[in-house]
Motif scaffolding. Structure first.
Motif, short mmCIF file in Angstrom:
data_model
loop_
_atom_site.label_atom_id
_atom_site.label_comp_id
_atom_site.label_asym_id
_atom_site.label_seq_id
_atom_site.Cartn_x
_atom_site.Cartn_y
_atom_site.Cartn_z
N ILE A 1 0.87 -1.18 0.00
CA ILE A 1 0.00 0.00 0.00
C ILE A 1 0.90 1.23 0.00
O ILE A 1 1.68 1.43 0.94
N ALA A 2 0.83 2.02 -1.06
CA ALA A 2 1.71 3.18 -1.19
C ALA A 2 1.17 4.09 -2.27
O ALA A 2 0.21 3.76 -2.97
N ASP A 3 1.82 5.26 -2.43
CA ASP A 3 1.38 6.14 -3.50
C ASP A 3 1.72 5.52 -4.85
O ASP A 3 2.32 4.45 -4.94
N ASN A 4 1.32 6.19 -5.91
CA ASN A 4 1.36 5.60 -7.24
C ASN A 4 2.63 5.90 -8.02
O ASN A 4 2.63 5.83 -9.24
N CYS A 5 3.73 6.21 -7.35
CA CYS A 5 4.96 6.49 -8.10
C CYS A 5 5.49 5.20 -8.72
O CYS A 5 5.17 4.09 -8.28
N SER A 6 6.29 5.36 -9.75
CA SER A 6 6.78 4.20 -10.50
C SER A 6 7.61 3.25 -9.63
O SER A 6 7.56 2.04 -9.81
N THR A 7 8.35 3.78 -8.67
CA THR A 7 9.15 2.93 -7.77
C THR A 7 8.25 1.99 -6.99
O THR A 7 8.53 0.79 -6.88
N ASN A 8 7.16 2.51 -6.46
CA ASN A 8 6.25 1.69 -5.65
C ASN A 8 5.52 0.65 -6.49
O ASN A 8 5.29 -0.47 -6.04
N ILE A 9 5.16 1.00 -7.70
CA ILE A 9 4.50 0.04 -8.59
C ILE A 9 5.48 -1.08 -8.95
O ILE A 9 5.13 -2.26 -8.91
N LYS A 10 6.72 -0.71 -9.24
CA LYS A 10 7.74 -1.72 -9.57
C LYS A 10 8.05 -2.61 -8.37
O LYS A 10 8.18 -3.83 -8.52
N LEU A 11 8.15 -2.04 -7.18
CA LEU A 11 8.49 -2.88 -6.03
C LEU A 11 7.38 -3.88 -5.75
O LEU A 11 7.65 -5.03 -5.39
N ALA A 12 6.13 -3.50 -5.93
CA ALA A 12 5.03 -4.45 -5.77
C ALA A 12 5.12 -5.56 -6.81
O ALA A 12 4.93 -6.74 -6.50
N ARG A 13 5.44 -5.17 -8.04
CA ARG A 13 5.60 -6.17 -9.11
C ARG A 13 6.76 -7.10 -8.79
O ARG A 13 6.66 -8.32 -8.93
N ASP A 14 7.89 -6.54 -8.32
CA ASP A 14 9.05 -7.37 -7.97
C ASP A 14 8.75 -8.32 -6.81
O ASP A 14 9.26 -9.43 -6.77
N MET A 15 7.93 -7.85 -5.87
CA MET A 15 7.56 -8.70 -4.72
C MET A 15 6.46 -9.70 -5.07
O MET A 15 6.13 -10.56 -4.27
N HIS B 1 -0.47 -4.08 -5.80
CA HIS B 1 -0.17 -2.69 -5.43
C HIS B 1 -1.50 -1.98 -5.18
O HIS B 1 -2.35 -1.92 -6.05
N VAL B 2 -1.69 -1.49 -3.96
CA VAL B 2 -2.87 -0.71 -3.62
C VAL B 2 -2.42 0.74 -3.57
O VAL B 2 -1.75 1.15 -2.63
N GLY B 3 -2.75 1.46 -4.63
CA GLY B 3 -2.28 2.83 -4.74
C GLY B 3 -3.14 3.81 -3.99
O GLY B 3 -4.24 3.49 -3.51
N CYS B 4 -2.64 5.01 -3.90
CA CYS B 4 -3.34 6.09 -3.21
C CYS B 4 -4.49 6.58 -4.08
O CYS B 4 -4.29 7.08 -5.19
N LYS B 5 -5.71 6.42 -3.61
CA LYS B 5 -6.89 6.81 -4.40
C LYS B 5 -6.98 8.31 -4.56
O LYS B 5 -7.43 8.80 -5.59
N SER B 6 -6.57 9.07 -3.56
CA SER B 6 -6.57 10.52 -3.66
C SER B 6 -5.62 10.98 -4.75
O SER B 6 -5.94 11.86 -5.56
N HIS B 7 -4.45 10.38 -4.80
CA HIS B 7 -3.47 10.70 -5.84
C HIS B 7 -4.01 10.33 -7.21
O HIS B 7 -3.89 11.08 -8.18
N GLN B 8 -4.64 9.16 -7.30
CA GLN B 8 -5.19 8.73 -8.58
C GLN B 8 -6.31 9.66 -9.04
O GLN B 8 -6.38 10.02 -10.22
N LEU B 9 -7.17 10.09 -8.11
CA LEU B 9 -8.23 11.03 -8.45
C LEU B 9 -7.64 12.34 -8.96
O LEU B 9 -8.10 12.89 -9.96
N ASN B 10 -6.60 12.82 -8.30
CA ASN B 10 -5.93 14.05 -8.72
C ASN B 10 -5.39 13.90 -10.15
O ASN B 10 -5.57 14.80 -10.98
N LEU B 11 -4.74 12.78 -10.43
CA LEU B 11 -4.20 12.54 -11.79
C LEU B 11 -5.33 12.48 -12.82
O LEU B 11 -5.21 13.05 -13.91
N ILE C 1 -9.08 17.83 -17.23
CA ILE C 1 -8.97 19.27 -17.42
C ILE C 1 -8.11 19.60 -18.63
O ILE C 1 -8.42 20.52 -19.38
N SER C 2 -7.06 18.84 -18.84
CA SER C 2 -6.13 19.14 -19.93
C SER C 2 -6.67 18.75 -21.30
O SER C 2 -6.09 19.11 -22.31
N GLN C 3 -7.77 18.02 -21.37
CA GLN C 3 -8.30 17.57 -22.67
C GLN C 3 -9.14 18.62 -23.32
O GLN C 3 -9.78 19.42 -22.87
#
Length: 167
Positions: free
Chosen positions: A131-145, A149-159, A165-167
């Motif tokens: 369980i961690a934020d959605n940075c690439s390091t954390n996604i990779k470490l979950a994959r390696d383990m 990977h349970v990412g940060c929903k607030s961070h995902q909502l922000n993204l 908005i940018s579209q």
């Protein structure tokens, strides 16, 4: 009675050992759980906070009857600087050194040694999710383990909002 700093320090260290032993005993009762973590770098020191998330049974009284309930637990295991792996004489840039020192492999090694050395837990057998934020390091470490990977929903909502908005 005035206490010396040495006495206070010794008592604190003894207390730490007692708390670690209690946590190790509780973790040994669980068959699996998740690790929750976050890391940050300040003044070239990389810190890592590590929690164990699991469930345990507790005794409760309902309507005058004693019963067992399963409750979630989130226990702080460590907050510490990670050991550096890079050679300080390496001529690469500071950013490259930071990336190589504090990559997914280093985080997994830190998690593994913390769980083994302080709590007698084999991380690869015990851990079912990271369980961690959605940075690439954390996604990779979950994959390696080989865990979810349970990412940060607030961070995902922000993204997601930023993308809309940018579209």
């Amino acid at each position: 009675i005035p206490l010396s700093i040495k006495t206070i320090r010794d008592v604190i260290f003894q207390l730490v050992e007692l708390v670690e032993a209690l946590i190790a005993k509780e973790l040994a009762k669980t068959t699996c759980g998740a690790i929750m973590h976050d890391a940050w770098t300040r003044s070239s020191v990389h810190f890592l906070g590590l929690f164990a998330c699991y469930t345990r049974s507790i005794l409760v009284f309902k309507d005058g009857k004693r019963t067992e309930e399963v409750t979630p637990v989130c226990t702080l295991l460590s907050v510490s600087p990670m050991a550096e792996a890079a050679d300080p004489d390496d001529a690469r840039s500071t950013i490259q050194q930071e990336a190589s020192r504090f990559n997914a492999e280093m985080h997994v090694a830190h998690f593994t040694s913390t769980m083994r050395d302080y709590y007698s837990i084999v991380l690869a057998k015990w851990c079912i999710a990271s369980i961690a934020d959605n940075c690439s390091t954390n996604i990779k470490l979950a994959r390696d383990m080989k865990v979810a990977h349970v990412g940060c929903k607030s961070h995902q909502l922000n993204l997601d909002v930023e993308t809309m908005i940018s579209q």
